[in-house]
Design a protein around this motif. Structure first.
Motif, PDB file in Angstrom:
ATOM      1  N   ALA A   1       0.832  -1.209   0.000  1.00 28.32           N
ATOM      2  CA  ALA A   1       0.000   0.000   0.000  1.00 28.32           C
ATOM      3  C   ALA A   1       0.863   1.253   0.000  1.00 28.32           C
ATOM      4  CB  ALA A   1      -0.933  -0.009   1.212  1.00 28.32           C
ATOM      5  N   ALA A   2       1.939   1.245   0.768  1.00 31.71           N
ATOM      6  CA  ALA A   2       2.820   2.417   0.829  1.00 31.71           C
ATOM      7  C   ALA A   2       3.507   2.640  -0.515  1.00 31.71           C
ATOM      8  CB  ALA A   2       3.851   2.253   1.942  1.00 31.71           C
ATOM      9  N   ARG A   3       3.968   1.571  -1.142  1.00 29.86           N
ATOM     10  CA  ARG A   3       4.631   1.726  -2.448  1.00 29.86           C
ATOM     11  C   ARG A   3       3.657   2.195  -3.521  1.00 29.86           C
ATOM     12  NH1 ARG A   3       7.993  -3.480  -1.603  1.00 29.86           N
ATOM     13  NH2 ARG A   3       9.787  -2.608  -0.520  1.00 29.86           N
ATOM     14  N   THR A   4       2.411   1.795  -3.420  1.00 28.74           N
ATOM     15  CA  THR A   4       1.405   2.245  -4.375  1.00 28.74           C
ATOM     16  C   THR A   4       1.148   3.738  -4.229  1.00 28.74           C
ATOM     17  OG1 THR A   4       0.396   0.054  -4.431  1.00 28.74           O
ATOM     18  CG2 THR A   4      -0.977   1.884  -5.152  1.00 28.74           C
ATOM     19  N   ALA A   5       1.315   4.256  -3.016  1.00 29.50           N
ATOM     20  CA  ALA A   5       1.082   5.685  -2.758  1.00 29.50           C
ATOM     21  C   ALA A   5       2.242   6.557  -3.220  1.00 29.50           C
ATOM     22  CB  ALA A   5       0.833   5.910  -1.264  1.00 29.50           C
ATOM     23  N   VAL A   6       3.361   5.931  -3.559  1.00 30.17           N
ATOM     24  CA  VAL A   6       4.585   6.676  -3.867  1.00 30.17           C
ATOM     25  C   VAL A   6       5.000   6.495  -5.316  1.00 30.17           C
ATOM     26  CG1 VAL A   6       7.070   6.769  -3.385  1.00 30.17           C
ATOM     27  CG2 VAL A   6       5.461   6.553  -1.509  1.00 30.17           C
ATOM     28  N   GLY A   7       5.407   7.596  -5.922  1.00 30.95           N
ATOM     29  CA  GLY A   7       6.097   7.563  -7.200  1.00 30.95           C
ATOM     30  C   GLY A   7       7.561   7.840  -6.902  1.00 30.95           C
ATOM     31  N   TRP A   8       8.422   6.882  -7.127  1.00 25.50           N
ATOM     32  CA  TRP A   8       9.845   6.971  -6.771  1.00 25.50           C
ATOM     33  C   TRP A   8      10.673   7.201  -8.022  1.00 25.50           C
ATOM     34  CZ3 TRP A   8      13.809   7.827  -3.885  1.00 25.50           C
ATOM     35  CH2 TRP A   8      15.021   7.185  -4.074  1.00 25.50           C
TER      36      TRP A   8
ATOM     37  N   TYR B   1       1.551  -2.096 -11.787  1.00 25.90           N
ATOM     38  CA  TYR B   1       0.696  -1.404 -10.824  1.00 25.90           C
ATOM     39  C   TYR B   1      -0.782  -1.713 -11.031  1.00 25.90           C
ATOM     40  CZ  TYR B   1       4.371   1.352  -8.658  1.00 25.90           C
ATOM     41  OH  TYR B   1       5.483   1.740  -7.946  1.00 25.90           O
ATOM     42  N   GLY B   2      -1.106  -2.636 -11.926  1.00 23.45           N
ATOM     43  CA  GLY B   2      -2.469  -3.110 -12.070  1.00 23.45           C
ATOM     44  C   GLY B   2      -3.310  -2.427 -13.128  1.00 23.45           C
ATOM     45  N   LEU B   3      -2.728  -1.551 -13.946  1.00 25.35           N
ATOM     46  CA  LEU B   3      -3.508  -0.927 -15.015  1.00 25.35           C
ATOM     47  C   LEU B   3      -3.787  -1.959 -16.107  1.00 25.35           C
ATOM     48  CD1 LEU B   3      -2.174   1.601 -13.566  1.00 25.35           C
ATOM     49  CD2 LEU B   3      -2.431   2.725 -15.766  1.00 25.35           C
TER      50      LEU B   3
ATOM     51  N   ASP C   1      -0.065   7.281 -11.147  1.00 30.27           N
ATOM     52  CA  ASP C   1      -0.710   8.487 -10.620  1.00 30.27           C
ATOM     53  C   ASP C   1      -0.717   8.512  -9.091  1.00 30.27           C
ATOM     54  OD1 ASP C   1      -1.904  10.972 -10.853  1.00 30.27           O
ATOM     55  OD2 ASP C   1      -3.927  10.138 -10.939  1.00 30.27           O
ATOM     56  N   PRO C   2       0.464   8.398  -8.473  1.00 28.82           N
ATOM     57  CA  PRO C   2       0.527   8.358  -7.012  1.00 28.82           C
ATOM     58  C   PRO C   2       0.317   9.739  -6.395  1.00 28.82           C
ATOM     59  CG  PRO C   2       2.730   8.426  -7.903  1.00 28.82           C
ATOM     60  CD  PRO C   2       1.796   8.332  -9.085  1.00 28.82           C
ATOM     61  N   PRO C   3      -0.177   9.789  -5.164  1.00 25.14           N
ATOM     62  CA  PRO C   3      -0.359  11.075  -4.494  1.00 25.14           C
ATOM     63  C   PRO C   3       0.936  11.675  -3.959  1.00 25.14           C
ATOM     64  CG  PRO C   3      -1.115   9.296  -3.076  1.00 25.14           C
ATOM     65  CD  PRO C   3      -0.752   8.683  -4.394  1.00 25.14           C
ATOM     66  N   VAL C   4       1.976  10.847  -3.818  1.00 25.36           N
ATOM     67  CA  VAL C   4       3.262  11.289  -3.279  1.00 25.36           C
ATOM     68  C   VAL C   4       4.350  11.001  -4.297  1.00 25.36           C
ATOM     69  CG1 VAL C   4       4.953  10.974  -1.421  1.00 25.36           C
ATOM     70  CG2 VAL C   4       2.504  10.787  -0.909  1.00 25.36           C
ATOM     71  N   LEU C   5       5.182  12.007  -4.560  1.00 26.10           N
ATOM     72  CA  LEU C   5       6.329  11.822  -5.450  1.00 26.10           C
ATOM     73  C   LEU C   5       7.611  12.071  -4.680  1.00 26.10           C
ATOM     74  CD1 LEU C   5       5.094  13.669  -8.634  1.00 26.10           C
ATOM     75  CD2 LEU C   5       5.447  11.216  -8.379  1.00 26.10           C
ATOM     76  N   ILE C   6       8.546  11.142  -4.800  1.00 30.50           N
ATOM     77  CA  ILE C   6       9.856  11.275  -4.191  1.00 30.50           C
ATOM     78  C   ILE C   6      10.864  11.272  -5.330  1.00 30.50           C
ATOM     79  CG2 ILE C   6      11.526  10.257  -2.607  1.00 30.50           C
ATOM     80  CD1 ILE C   6       9.136   8.951  -1.147  1.00 30.50           C
ATOM     81  N   LEU C   7      11.487  12.426  -5.548  1.00 31.62           N
ATOM     82  CA  LEU C   7      12.368  12.624  -6.696  1.00 31.62           C
ATOM     83  C   LEU C   7      13.792  12.883  -6.202  1.00 31.62           C
ATOM     84  CD1 LEU C   7      10.039  15.113  -8.653  1.00 31.62           C
ATOM     85  CD2 LEU C   7       9.960  12.601  -8.620  1.00 31.62           C
ATOM     86  N   ASP C   8      14.667  11.915  -6.414  1.00 26.43           N
ATOM     87  CA  ASP C   8      16.054  12.017  -5.961  1.00 26.43           C
ATOM     88  C   ASP C   8      16.917  12.589  -7.077  1.00 26.43           C
ATOM     89  OD1 ASP C   8      18.342  11.804  -4.441  1.00 26.43           O
ATOM     90  OD2 ASP C   8      18.446   9.614  -4.537  1.00 26.43           O
ATOM     91  N   GLU C   9      17.380  13.806  -6.898  1.00 28.13           N
ATOM     92  CA  GLU C   9      18.246  14.494  -7.867  1.00 28.13           C
ATOM     93  C   GLU C   9      17.642  14.486  -9.279  1.00 28.13           C
ATOM     94  OE1 GLU C   9      21.099  16.029  -7.046  1.00 28.13           O
ATOM     95  OE2 GLU C   9      21.575  15.166  -5.098  1.00 28.13           O
ATOM     96  N   PRO C  10      16.398  14.915  -9.438  1.00 31.28           N
ATOM     97  CA  PRO C  10      15.753  14.829 -10.746  1.00 31.28           C
ATOM     98  C   PRO C  10      16.387  15.699 -11.826  1.00 31.28           C
ATOM     99  CG  PRO C  10      14.438  16.177  -9.287  1.00 31.28           C
ATOM    100  CD  PRO C  10      15.537  15.568  -8.452  1.00 31.28           C
TER     101      PRO C  10
END
Length: 178
Positions: free
Chosen positions: A59-66, A90-92, A138-147
């Motif tokens: 569930a946590a990984r589904t909420a995140v775009g890494w 992701y199930g699409l 289409d996650p609600p949270v995005l974590i972008l490392d050095e984009p």
């Protein structure tokens, strides 16, 4: 060995863009790996969208775009195939995955390279494909490392504008940079 993260307390609200700035080796990526559920903290509690990557990993990984600092992908897959593969994971449905891939390739200005294998992309193009991959479900949270790493000045401006758009759309965007 990953850097240490000690006594971090952070809140990124939906609809905001928050930057984590610091020198190389200070623990930015380590913190982001924990938030993305890819590294387990030795102590403490991590929550993303109210979910624990430790106790509710799927569930946590589904909420995140890494978006990692380096695109890891199968070099033989085309840009479209890369996004469709992740969307399907992701199930699409096949049709939704294909439509999402097309839409995202347009959004990150890679539509003309949709049929090209990832191995022919420049560093900046790989960064844009990596961002599209983070957005595929289409996650609600995005974590972008050095984009912005490896991007030319024009692409950096486009990235900045896109990140602001994503925040304005209601996503919680967490970005690191040195």
């Amino acid at each position: 060995m990953p850097a240490s993260v000690v006594h971090a307390d952070l809140s990124v609200r939906p609809g905001s863009v928050t930057a984590l700035i610091g020198p190389n080796g200070c623990g930015k990526t380590t913190l982001m790996l924990m938030l993305a559920g890819l590294l387990r903290p030795d102590a403490g509690d991590v929550r993303v969208g109210g979910l624990s990557p430790t106790t509710a990993p799927k569930a946590a990984r589904t909420a995140v775009g890494w978006m990692p600092d380096v695109l890891g992908t199968w070099e033989s897959l085309t840009c479209r195939e890369t996004l469709v593969t992740f969307a399907r994971a992701y199930g699409l449905s096949p049709a939704d995955a294909d439509a999402r891939a097309f839409s995202l390739l347009e959004r990150v200005h890679l539509a003309e390279l949709a049929a090209q294998p990832a191995r022919v992309l420049s560093r900046g193009q790989k960064q844009r494909l990596s961002l599209a991959r983070a957005l595929v479900h289409d996650p609600p949270v995005l974590i972008l490392d050095e984009p912005a790493s490896g991007l030319d000045p024009r692409s950096r401006v486009e990235l900045r504008d896109l990140v602001r758009e994503l925040g304005a759309e209601g996503k919680a965007v967490f970005v690191s940079s040195h």
